[in-house]
Design a protein around this motif. Structure first.
Motif, PDB file in Angstrom:
ATOM      1  N   GLU A  64       0.777  -1.237  -0.175  1.00 25.93           N
ATOM      2  CA  GLU A  64       0.195   0.089  -0.015  1.00 25.93           C
ATOM      3  C   GLU A  64       0.904   1.238   0.022  1.00 25.93           C
ATOM      4  O   GLU A  64       0.680   2.458  -0.738  1.00 25.93           O
ATOM      5  N   GLN A  65       1.897   1.119   0.882  1.00 22.00           N
ATOM      6  CA  GLN A  65       2.785   2.506   0.753  1.00 22.00           C
ATOM      7  C   GLN A  65       3.270   2.698  -0.456  1.00 22.00           C
ATOM      8  O   GLN A  65       3.562   3.709  -0.989  1.00 22.00           O
ATOM      9  N   ASP A  66       4.049   1.481  -1.175  1.00 16.27           N
ATOM     10  CA  ASP A  66       4.714   1.965  -2.327  1.00 16.27           C
ATOM     11  C   ASP A  66       3.731   2.245  -3.452  1.00 16.27           C
ATOM     12  O   ASP A  66       4.008   2.973  -4.390  1.00 16.27           O
ATOM     13  N   ALA A  67       2.443   1.676  -3.541  1.00 20.19           N
ATOM     14  CA  ALA A  67       1.549   1.827  -4.697  1.00 20.19           C
ATOM     15  C   ALA A  67       0.962   3.366  -4.613  1.00 20.19           C
ATOM     16  O   ALA A  67       0.813   3.992  -5.625  1.00 20.19           O
ATOM     17  N   ASN A  68       0.790   3.834  -3.371  1.00 17.75           N
ATOM     18  CA  ASN A  68       0.228   5.137  -3.334  1.00 17.75           C
ATOM     19  C   ASN A  68       1.342   6.346  -2.549  1.00 17.75           C
ATOM     20  O   ASN A  68       0.727   7.481  -2.299  1.00 17.75           O
ATOM     21  N   SER A  69       2.622   5.986  -2.732  1.00 21.51           N
ATOM     22  CA  SER A  69       3.361   6.912  -2.335  1.00 21.51           C
ATOM     23  C   SER A  69       3.039   7.624  -0.956  1.00 21.51           C
ATOM     24  O   SER A  69       3.308   8.813  -0.956  1.00 21.51           O
ATOM     25  N   SER A  70       2.540   6.986  -0.054  1.00 24.52           N
ATOM     26  CA  SER A  70       2.287   7.329   1.196  1.00 24.52           C
ATOM     27  C   SER A  70       3.136   7.144   2.214  1.00 24.52           C
ATOM     28  O   SER A  70       4.111   6.335   1.894  1.00 24.52           O
ATOM     29  N   THR A  71       3.190   7.509   3.512  1.00 24.03           N
ATOM     30  CA  THR A  71       4.059   6.839   4.439  1.00 24.03           C
ATOM     31  C   THR A  71       3.181   6.520   5.421  1.00 24.03           C
ATOM     32  O   THR A  71       2.209   6.702   6.170  1.00 24.03           O
ATOM     33  N   ILE A  72       3.527   4.943   5.999  1.00 24.11           N
ATOM     34  CA  ILE A  72       2.713   4.413   6.724  1.00 24.11           C
ATOM     35  C   ILE A  72       3.813   3.900   7.875  1.00 24.11           C
ATOM     36  O   ILE A  72       4.931   3.238   7.551  1.00 24.11           O
ATOM     37  N   ARG A  73       3.645   4.135   9.338  1.00 21.02           N
ATOM     38  CA  ARG A  73       4.500   3.407  10.470  1.00 21.02           C
ATOM     39  C   ARG A  73       3.941   2.774  11.293  1.00 21.02           C
ATOM     40  O   ARG A  73       2.493   2.969  11.464  1.00 21.02           O
ATOM     41  N   LEU A  74       4.415   1.797  11.864  1.00 18.24           N
ATOM     42  CA  LEU A  74       3.831   0.686  12.530  1.00 18.24           C
ATOM     43  C   LEU A  74       4.273   1.041  13.993  1.00 18.24           C
ATOM     44  O   LEU A  74       5.343   0.741  14.074  1.00 18.24           O
TER      45      LEU A  74
END
Length: 306
Positions: A64-74
């Motif tokens: 998801e992060q790669d496909a939408n150029s977003s930043t996701i942290r966990l």
């Protein structure tokens, strides 16, 4: 993602507003996911499936992060009798280490400190997602972190100092603040229990046995992705609920024991004993035959007397 890219950011200002002047849901540029999960002793039979599910979840979020150029942290915080050390703490999803079955945090021990741990993690998430952490260009467009809280447990709290009511108030405030709060519960009616904790029924789901893999993997990642992409409504589907229900080893065995009708063994076949004659008090006196062969007289029957 290059946040300074004005061509991407300018699209936010051109989004049409609702009649109330609010912007509709849009895809998130920054998402913070905090997972609070139970590793108490009762999770033993479920933990291997939970581990497999979270491996799938991390993989889906990386895509998801790669496909939408977003930043996701966990962030992942396990708990048992006590709140335990974070396995990952605000780590970019690309840098989350590989999970391993039968390795911390996917081992079990202790009791259930649910309320206190979840409330602490909520507060820390709010602090971590302070808007000042975002680039100035995003803040200028009213941007903020999208927050997702996931609670995974299989039992009722028995170690916290806070009450169920306190927990309900904390979850309710978080939802009002825009946090997507998700409850995954095993060995319980997760919708009913989750609602009592303040979660939306649409965001609460029961899992069991092998179904935990689907619940933590496909179902959870699907809801998170919908939220990140700005879907107007998110919630678990009926199919996701059915696939997540699974069959728990202990629970199924107990159910089978309850549903099986046990027929008691038949008593041994009784064979009547042979009749034993009893003396009859009305029997006639016994006749004794006397023979007088010495005199040659005919024999006569006489009654014996005492």
């Amino acid at each position: 993602m290059d946040i300074s890219n004005n061509s991407k950011l300018s699209s936010f200002s051109r989004v049409k507003r609702t009649p109330k002047g609010e912007r509709p849901s849009v895809a998130a540029t920054h998402t913070d996911i905090a997972v609070v999960f139970d590793r108490s002793a009762s999770m033993q039979w479920k933990m291997p499936h939970v581990c497999k599910g979270f491996i799938e979840f991390v993989g889906k979020m990386q895509e998801e992060q790669d496909a939408n150029s977003s930043t996701i942290r966990l962030t992942m915080v396990p708990f048992s009798t006590e709140r335990e050390i974070e396995f990952v703490d605000g780590v970019n999803i690309e840098n989350v280490p590989m999970f391993q079955q039968n390795k911390y945090p996917f081992t079990v021990a202790g009791s259930t400190r649910l309320y206190d741990t979840a409330m602490e993690v909520l507060e820390e998430q709010n602090q971590r997602c302070d808007a000042s952490e975002l680039p100035a260009a995003v803040r200028a467009l009213d941007g903020s972190w999208k927050k997702i809280l996931v609670v995974v447990t299989d039992g009722m709290d028995n170690q916290s100092t806070h009450s169920r009511s306190d927990f309900n108030n904390a979850i309710t405030r978080a939802r009002e603040d825009g946090t997507l709060c998700i409850f995954l519960g095993a060995d319980q009616d997760a919708v009913t229990v989750g609602t009592s904790y303040g979660f939306s029924p649409d965001h609460a789901m029961t899992f069991g046995g092998e179904g935990a893999t689907h619940a933590m993997g496909s179902a959870l990642s699907g809801m998170a992705a919908d939220s990140i992409r700005g879907a107007p409504t998110v919630g678990f589907t009926q199919l996701q609920r059915e696939n997540s229900a699974g069959v728990d080893y202990d629970a199924s065995a107990a159910t089978l024991r309850q549903n099986v009708v046990v027929t008691p063994p038949l008593p041994p076949l009784l064979v009547p004993a042979p009749a034993i004659p009893l003396p009859n008090p009305y029997t006639q006196p016994t006749l004794v035959r006397n023979e007088t062969s010495a005199t040659g007289n005919d024999s006569t029957d006489t009654q014996t007397t005492n």
